[in-house]
Enzyme design. Structure first.
Site, short mmCIF file in Angstrom:
data_model
loop_
_atom_site.label_atom_id
_atom_site.label_comp_id
_atom_site.label_asym_id
_atom_site.label_seq_id
_atom_site.Cartn_x
_atom_site.Cartn_y
_atom_site.Cartn_z
N ILE A 18 -10.39 9.29 10.21
CA ILE A 18 -11.39 9.57 9.19
C ILE A 18 -11.87 8.27 8.55
O ILE A 18 -13.02 8.12 8.17
CB ILE A 18 -10.82 10.55 8.15
CG1 ILE A 18 -11.92 11.09 7.27
CG2 ILE A 18 -9.73 9.90 7.32
CD1 ILE A 18 -11.56 12.38 6.61
N LYS A 19 -10.97 7.30 8.49
CA LYS A 19 -11.29 6.00 7.91
C LYS A 19 -12.50 5.35 8.58
O LYS A 19 -13.34 4.75 7.92
CB LYS A 19 -10.05 5.10 8.05
CG LYS A 19 -10.24 3.69 7.58
CD LYS A 19 -10.38 3.64 6.09
CE LYS A 19 -11.08 2.35 5.66
NZ LYS A 19 -11.51 2.41 4.28
#
Lengths: 523, 250
Positions: free
Chosen positions: B129-130
């Site tokens: 997700i980063k």
């Protein structure tokens, strides 16, 4: 001198919380053993060599013995009782002979009782003591050589990596690096070794992006560095990796071959290699006890968090991990001067005031751990392949290192993330370090961050956030925090991960002479 | 670019000067002879005139050089072949709505580093997700189900997971290139999928800093992404490939 004016009561709270967070994990580590701990114990007791006739290729003898013992009578009592009982029962001279007989199917292992038990305890204790004495002799020898050849003239010590895949090439590169100014040589391991559940044997020449850690490779490199230490007139230290599935065994081999520093993080394997958390904590505790005995400086891996998470947002996770690593290390008997706690220069250079933020984080680590030989790691995440940009960034990294009194400086390469460093890259990188040391090595004397300036405020903020996170970890439990992705954004549930099947709960009658002797030292 | 130039030369400070800069090391001791040797190499590389602007010894046996000079070569832009992106770059919201329309379910992506490669930085930059370069990773997309197998995934394990998860796409990352490991591993992977699933195999995507996007055919995969690829580019490609597969006009 303290520049950040940290509140001693907040620092004390942080340490106390770290101890509380670690406590359940330490109990868990004490209650279990692993195949790797048992193998490490037999290695201390003197087993060497590999079964070269096995169809799977060279299988270390120690693996053959452990696997057979586990199959026939389980490991919950430890390996030494059945192994040393079988040795006596079959009238065999050495553990290696026992391994050969095991491979030939001639041994039926069982847990001895009565007089047999006493005899097995005695014999195994004496064999393991011999191994530990060997570790002790190496430690004394290191001290002697340091007295003779001396430590590096400056701080930080200059740490350089070699990684050719071939131990003979590594020797050439390492000796040249030492001549060019390196104080510490780290031989990076072959990609994938961390997930091997055995330690390869012999001198190796075909690693991938690194060289296999083997007892023979350790011996070859230490001998080569002894030669060059004599030549350059300072003791050049050797680093390798006690991490992955064979952490305890590699720690033992390092002690037996006089390695000086070992990468050894409490959570790295869990987060970045998906190794089972319990396996990691059990293995880590034993390996740290061995390092303490051997006088080996551990290097922890906090730099890695910042390569996955954002270096500003996640700065406090580094502090939390340092505090946990410190506690686990103390608990295992390692004193402050052997704690190479890690941190890194990984803030995005496009962030305004990025250098001031780096200084704040680096100073915070320095003041929280005044007696630890902190390891300062260069930028990797924001090295783009623009080598000119990268060279400048490494210069600022070096400056931050000297300005904040870091102890061990891993030399940054402008070709990071591009190629394995050229000879010239390494030379340029050392020039960069030398320039900064020469131009600004004593600048710390004149450096006083403003009491209410950004650096001081930022350090206080990070420490505050670290305390907040530690409180949540204490409430939630460390294993749950790891499972939830608190560190480096990786989610690692306690029962999952590689090597989980190598974890064994100890029986009340569990016996391990190495653990007993190492345990005694840590009190 | 209208009125595009076909032939170009490197630009130093004047159009057409052909100036470049390079540096290298020769395994010979520092001295006038070393400088002469560097000059000869530069000439043979097409730098004429060349200037050795700097040289210094590295130990007793090596010399490092920085060389500036003008190259005589011309670049013919008509002969330059690259993979140009043939699909539009979509925002996460556009990706989600397009996938919803084409599949009416979530698109399943299975990813990992195969072989002995433990460098998850590439696959994580795309999947986590980063994300990367300010773009969120594929985990962030509502209409994508992402299964990240992490590092050192064996090929059989990858095929098994792809099956169990009913993967629409498999993303593999390869960073280590020693002895062409990235190429051999990827070929082994695509062969295994062909053998196990034939035409019903998922979309195969390989990524890594040392891959050439032109290598897709040679590697047996549908697409190759190289250095600097962002999650948004991969997501947009997945939409495009799904639309192609379903015969929907983009």
């Amino acid at each position: 001198m303290a520049l950040l004016d940290l509140d001693p009561s907040v620092v004390a709270t942080a340490r106390e919380l770290a101890a509380r967070a670690a406590e359940p994990v330490v109990s868990l580590a004490k209650a279990h053993t692993t195949v790797a701990v048992e193998r490490a114990t037999l290695r201390l007791a003197g087993i060497t060599g590999a079964d070269s006739t096995h169809r799977a290729g060279d299988v270390p003898w120690v693996n053959r013995v452990i696997d057979t013992v586990r199959e026939q009578c389980g490991l919950e009592h430890g390996v030494v009782l059945p192994a040393f009982h079988a040795l006596r029962e079959h009238n065999l001279g050495t553990l290696t002979e026992l391994a050969e007989a095991t491979a030939a199917g001639q041994i039926q292992f069982r847990i001895p009782t009565g007089k047999d038990l006493t005899a097995a305890r005695k014999a195994s204790t004496s064999a393991v003591s011999k191994g530990l004495r060997s570790v002790d002799r190496n430690r004394a020898q290191r001290d002697k050589l340091i007295t003779k050849w001396g430590d590096p003239a400056q701080r930080p010590w200059i740490y350089l990596i070699v990684a050719t895949g071939d131990i003979d090439e590594d020797v050439v590169q390492a000796q040249n690096a030492a001549r060019a100014g390196a104080d510490i040589i780290a031989v990076i391991r072959s990609t994938g070794q961390s997930l091997l559940d055995y330690v390869p044997e012999g001198a190796t020449h075909h690693g991938f992006a690194g060289t296999y850690a083997t007892q023979e490779n350790f011996r070859i490199m230490r001998a080569a560095l002894d030669d060059v230490s004599k030549e350059v007139g300072r003791y050049v230290r050797l680093t390798n990796y006690a991490s992955g599935l064979c952490m305890p065994e590699i720690a033992v081999l390092a002690g037996l071959q006089r390695l000086d520093m070992m990468l050894n993080d409490s959570m790295y394997g869990i987060l970045f290699r998906d190794i089972n958390p319990i396996r990691t904590f059990v293995d880590q505790r034993f390996s740290r006890q061995v390092h303490a005995r051997a006088g080996i400086i551990i290097n922890t891996g906090e730099d890695n968090y910042l390569t996955t998470a954002d270096a500003v947002d996640a700065a406090h996770t580094v502090t939390v991990s340092q505090l946990l690593n410190e506690h686990f290390a103390h608990e295992a008997g390692l004193p402050d001067h052997l704690l190479g706690l890690g941190h890194a220069f990984e803030i995005n250079p496009k962030v305004p005031d990025s250098f001031r933020l780096e200084l704040a984080h680096a100073l915070l680590a320095r003041e929280l751990f005044p007696d630890a030989p902190l390891k300062w790691m260069p930028p990797t995440k924001h090295m783009t392949g623009d080598v000119f940009d990268g060279y400048l960034l490494d210069g600022f990294f070096n400056l931050a290192g000297v300005l904040t009194g870091q102890s061990i400086l891993l030399v940054g390469m402008m070709t990071e993330a591009v190629v394995t460093p050229f000879l010239s890259d390494r030379d340029l990188a050392l020039k960069n370090v030398r320039y900064v040391l020469n131009a600004a090595g004593s600048l710390a004397e004149d450096f006083r961050p403003a009491p209410d300036g950004l650096i001081v405020k930022r350090a206080h903020q990070v420490l505050g956030e670290a305390v907040g996170l530690l409180e949540r970890i204490v409430d939630d439990g460390l294993l749950n925090a790891i499972a939830d992705g608190t560190f480096g954004l990786m989610k690692r549930p306690a029962h999952k991960g590689k090597g989980a099947d190598g974890v064994v709960e100890k029986a009340p009658e569990y016996f391990n002479p190495a653990s007993e002797m190492l345990e005694a030292q840590s009190v | 670019m209208s009125d595009a130039k076909r032939y170009v030369r490197p630009y130093g400070d004047t159009t057409g000067d052909g100036m470049i800069q390079t540096s290298f090391t020769l395994p010979i001791p520092f001295g006038p002879k070393a400088d002469g040797a560097a000059l000869q190499l530069a000439n043979r590389m097409g730098m004429d005139p060349a200037m050795v602007v700097h040289s210094n010894p590295i130990g007793d046996d090596f010399t490092f050089f920085v060389v500036y000079g003008s190259v005589r070569h011309l670049v013919d832009l008509d002969e330059v072949k690259v993979v140009e992106r043939e699909y539009p770059l979509l925002s996460p919201a556009e990706v989600n709505s397009a996938l919803k329309k084409v599949l009416r379910r979530k698109l399943v992506v299975v990813g990992g580093c195969i072989g002995t490669d433990a460098h998850t930085v590439g696959i994580d930059a795309i999947l986590n997700i980063k994300g990367f370069a300010g773009e969120k990773g594929l985990e962030y997309y509502r209409e994508l189900k992402v299964v990240n197998l992490g590092a050192q995934v064996s090929v059989p394990e990858l095929v098994r997971s792809a099956r169990t998860e009913k993967a629409d796409a498999v993303l593999i990352s390869q960073v280590v290139t020693q002895r062409d490991a990235h190429i051999l591993n990827t070929q082994e992977m695509s062969a295994a999928f062909r053998e196990a699933m034939g035409d019903r195999r998922p979309l195969l995507v390989a990524g890594g800093p040392r891959f050439d996007p032109l290598m897709a055919g040679e590697l047996g995969v549908d697409r190759v992404f190289s250095r600097g690829t962002t999650p948004g580019e991969v997501a947009s490609y997945l939409v495009h490939a799904m639309q192609e597969k379903k015969g929907v006009a983009a």
